[in-house]
Design a protein around this motif. Structure first.
Motif, PDB file in Angstrom:
ATOM      1  N   ARG A 125       0.847  -1.042   0.096  1.00  0.00           N
ATOM      2  CA  ARG A 125       0.186   0.135   0.042  1.00  0.00           C
ATOM      3  C   ARG A 125       0.968   1.252  -0.045  1.00  0.00           C
ATOM      4  O   ARG A 125       1.723   1.392   0.872  1.00  0.00           O
ATOM      5  CB  ARG A 125      -0.789  -0.147   1.214  1.00  0.00           C
ATOM      6  CG  ARG A 125      -1.843   1.144   1.125  1.00  0.00           C
ATOM      7  CD  ARG A 125      -3.035   1.009   2.369  1.00  0.00           C
ATOM      8  NE  ARG A 125      -3.641   2.081   2.318  1.00  0.00           N
ATOM      9  CZ  ARG A 125      -4.372   2.446   3.310  1.00  0.00           C
ATOM     10  NH1 ARG A 125      -4.732   1.611   4.559  1.00  0.00           N
ATOM     11  NH2 ARG A 125      -5.449   3.462   3.354  1.00  0.00           N
ATOM     12  N   LEU A 126       0.586   2.080  -0.860  1.00  0.00           N
ATOM     13  CA  LEU A 126       1.606   3.355  -0.965  1.00  0.00           C
ATOM     14  C   LEU A 126       0.554   4.605  -0.482  1.00  0.00           C
ATOM     15  O   LEU A 126      -0.621   4.730  -0.821  1.00  0.00           O
ATOM     16  CB  LEU A 126       1.904   3.475  -2.330  1.00  0.00           C
ATOM     17  CG  LEU A 126       2.656   2.309  -3.024  1.00  0.00           C
ATOM     18  CD1 LEU A 126       2.977   2.533  -4.474  1.00  0.00           C
ATOM     19  CD2 LEU A 126       4.151   2.164  -2.177  1.00  0.00           C
ATOM     20  N   TYR A 127       1.264   5.436  -0.083  1.00  0.00           N
ATOM     21  CA  TYR A 127       0.537   6.522   0.660  1.00  0.00           C
ATOM     22  C   TYR A 127       0.897   7.774  -0.160  1.00  0.00           C
ATOM     23  O   TYR A 127       2.107   7.796  -0.865  1.00  0.00           O
ATOM     24  CB  TYR A 127       0.694   6.686   2.380  1.00  0.00           C
ATOM     25  CG  TYR A 127       0.471   5.573   2.905  1.00  0.00           C
ATOM     26  CD1 TYR A 127      -0.915   5.693   3.440  1.00  0.00           C
ATOM     27  CD2 TYR A 127       1.200   4.353   3.158  1.00  0.00           C
ATOM     28  CE1 TYR A 127      -1.340   4.483   4.192  1.00  0.00           C
ATOM     29  CE2 TYR A 127       0.762   3.558   4.082  1.00  0.00           C
ATOM     30  CZ  TYR A 127      -0.466   3.520   4.457  1.00  0.00           C
ATOM     31  OH  TYR A 127      -0.916   2.295   5.297  1.00  0.00           O
ATOM     32  N   PRO A 128       0.287   8.866  -0.031  1.00  0.00           N
ATOM     33  CA  PRO A 128       0.622   9.986  -0.774  1.00  0.00           C
ATOM     34  C   PRO A 128       2.006  10.382  -0.036  1.00  0.00           C
ATOM     35  O   PRO A 128       2.410  10.532   1.003  1.00  0.00           O
ATOM     36  CB  PRO A 128      -0.377  11.173   0.102  1.00  0.00           C
ATOM     37  CG  PRO A 128      -1.776  10.366   0.214  1.00  0.00           C
ATOM     38  CD  PRO A 128      -1.169   9.072   0.689  1.00  0.00           C
ATOM     39  N   ASP A 186       4.586   8.687  -1.293  1.00  0.00           N
ATOM     40  CA  ASP A 186       5.556   7.351  -1.475  1.00  0.00           C
ATOM     41  C   ASP A 186       5.939   7.367  -3.126  1.00  0.00           C
ATOM     42  O   ASP A 186       5.235   8.226  -3.878  1.00  0.00           O
ATOM     43  CB  ASP A 186       4.823   6.142  -1.280  1.00  0.00           C
ATOM     44  CG  ASP A 186       4.670   5.856   0.409  1.00  0.00           C
ATOM     45  OD1 ASP A 186       5.302   6.783   1.037  1.00  0.00           O
ATOM     46  OD2 ASP A 186       3.872   5.192   0.534  1.00  0.00           O
ATOM     47  N   HIS A 227      -4.292   7.125  -2.380  1.00  0.00           N
ATOM     48  CA  HIS A 227      -3.578   5.670  -1.693  1.00  0.00           C
ATOM     49  C   HIS A 227      -3.682   4.744  -2.915  1.00  0.00           C
ATOM     50  O   HIS A 227      -4.564   4.391  -3.594  1.00  0.00           O
ATOM     51  CB  HIS A 227      -4.419   5.268  -0.822  1.00  0.00           C
ATOM     52  CG  HIS A 227      -4.298   5.938   0.561  1.00  0.00           C
ATOM     53  ND1 HIS A 227      -4.409   5.531   1.696  1.00  0.00           N
ATOM     54  CD2 HIS A 227      -4.127   7.345   0.730  1.00  0.00           C
ATOM     55  CE1 HIS A 227      -4.095   6.469   2.887  1.00  0.00           C
ATOM     56  NE2 HIS A 227      -4.165   7.580   2.112  1.00  0.00           N
ATOM     57  N   HIS A 228      -2.506   4.179  -3.379  1.00  0.00           N
ATOM     58  CA  HIS A 228      -2.250   3.441  -4.198  1.00  0.00           C
ATOM     59  C   HIS A 228      -1.917   1.766  -3.517  1.00  0.00           C
ATOM     60  O   HIS A 228      -1.227   1.823  -2.593  1.00  0.00           O
ATOM     61  CB  HIS A 228      -1.257   3.580  -5.259  1.00  0.00           C
ATOM     62  CG  HIS A 228      -1.191   4.938  -5.873  1.00  0.00           C
ATOM     63  ND1 HIS A 228      -1.528   5.042  -7.048  1.00  0.00           N
ATOM     64  CD2 HIS A 228      -1.175   6.227  -5.382  1.00  0.00           C
ATOM     65  CE1 HIS A 228      -1.987   6.208  -7.456  1.00  0.00           C
ATOM     66  NE2 HIS A 228      -1.474   7.035  -6.295  1.00  0.00           N
ATOM     67  N   ARG A 240      -6.037   2.566  -7.117  1.00  0.00           N
ATOM     68  CA  ARG A 240      -5.783   3.537  -6.409  1.00  0.00           C
ATOM     69  C   ARG A 240      -7.316   3.996  -5.857  1.00  0.00           C
ATOM     70  O   ARG A 240      -8.344   3.404  -6.267  1.00  0.00           O
ATOM     71  CB  ARG A 240      -5.300   4.811  -7.047  1.00  0.00           C
ATOM     72  CG  ARG A 240      -6.437   5.372  -7.895  1.00  0.00           C
ATOM     73  CD  ARG A 240      -5.834   6.719  -8.683  1.00  0.00           C
ATOM     74  NE  ARG A 240      -6.714   7.176  -9.701  1.00  0.00           N
ATOM     75  CZ  ARG A 240      -6.675   8.358 -10.300  1.00  0.00           C
ATOM     76  NH1 ARG A 240      -5.489   9.067 -10.521  1.00  0.00           N
ATOM     77  NH2 ARG A 240      -7.722   9.037 -11.030  1.00  0.00           N
ATOM     78  N   THR A 241      -7.167   4.516  -4.654  1.00  0.00           N
ATOM     79  CA  THR A 241      -8.260   4.930  -4.031  1.00  0.00           C
ATOM     80  C   THR A 241      -8.142   6.303  -3.289  1.00  0.00           C
ATOM     81  O   THR A 241      -7.133   6.707  -3.014  1.00  0.00           O
ATOM     82  CB  THR A 241      -8.781   3.830  -2.882  1.00  0.00           C
ATOM     83  OG1 THR A 241     -10.015   4.214  -2.305  1.00  0.00           O
ATOM     84  CG2 THR A 241      -7.874   3.593  -1.884  1.00  0.00           C
ATOM     85  N   PHE A 242      -9.404   7.186  -3.286  1.00  0.00           N
ATOM     86  CA  PHE A 242      -9.267   8.411  -2.752  1.00  0.00           C
ATOM     87  C   PHE A 242     -10.753   8.773  -2.200  1.00  0.00           C
ATOM     88  O   PHE A 242     -11.566   8.209  -2.541  1.00  0.00           O
ATOM     89  CB  PHE A 242      -8.793   9.518  -3.700  1.00  0.00           C
ATOM     90  CG  PHE A 242      -9.615   9.507  -5.094  1.00  0.00           C
ATOM     91  CD1 PHE A 242     -10.560  10.300  -5.226  1.00  0.00           C
ATOM     92  CD2 PHE A 242      -8.953   8.744  -6.189  1.00  0.00           C
ATOM     93  CE1 PHE A 242     -11.175  10.567  -6.628  1.00  0.00           C
ATOM     94  CE2 PHE A 242      -9.751   8.883  -7.301  1.00  0.00           C
ATOM     95  CZ  PHE A 242     -10.418   9.553  -7.478  1.00  0.00           C
ATOM     96  N   TYR A 264     -15.344   6.352  -0.645  1.00  0.00           N
ATOM     97  CA  TYR A 264     -14.223   6.326  -1.226  1.00  0.00           C
ATOM     98  C   TYR A 264     -14.430   5.845  -2.919  1.00  0.00           C
ATOM     99  O   TYR A 264     -15.120   4.866  -2.990  1.00  0.00           O
ATOM    100  CB  TYR A 264     -13.095   5.295  -0.750  1.00  0.00           C
ATOM    101  CG  TYR A 264     -12.419   5.935   0.254  1.00  0.00           C
ATOM    102  CD1 TYR A 264     -11.067   6.394   0.265  1.00  0.00           C
ATOM    103  CD2 TYR A 264     -12.949   5.741   1.583  1.00  0.00           C
ATOM    104  CE1 TYR A 264     -10.365   7.049   1.377  1.00  0.00           C
ATOM    105  CE2 TYR A 264     -12.104   6.582   2.725  1.00  0.00           C
ATOM    106  CZ  TYR A 264     -11.036   7.268   2.359  1.00  0.00           C
ATOM    107  OH  TYR A 264     -10.378   7.598   3.789  1.00  0.00           O
TER     108      TYR A 264
END
Length: 80
Positions: free
Chosen positions: A6-9, A11, A44-45, A59-61, A71
């Motif tokens: 999981r990648l955060y803003p 990253d 978030h990816h 991705r989700t936002f 989301y």
């Protein structure tokens, strides 16, 4: 071995963008200029790996400030 990251803003999104480029621009012919957009830096990816090689992403936002718990899921793709 299958792993998920999981990648955060903020990253490094290079693995997510690499999969998306192969699927959306190369395979499906979308313009690279529209593939990466203003949501990417705040989303978030999720990147899926098989034997440390990325093969899928999404991705989700949040939908809106009025609906912060709702989301949107998008840019979902899997390599052939």
């Amino acid at each position: 071995m299958l792993t998920i990251k999981r990648l955060y803003p903020g990253d490094d999104l290079s693995h997510a963008f690499a999969v998306r480029d192969k699927v959306f621009t190369i395979e499906q012919g979308f313009s690279p200029e529209i593939e990466i957009d203003a949501y990417d830096p705040v989303a978030h990816h999720i990147v899926f790996y098989q034997d440390k090689i990325p093969f899928a992403t999404a991705r989700t936002f949040p939908k809106s400030e009025q609906e912060p718990k709702t989301y949107i899921i998008g840019r979902v793709c899997i390599l052939k």
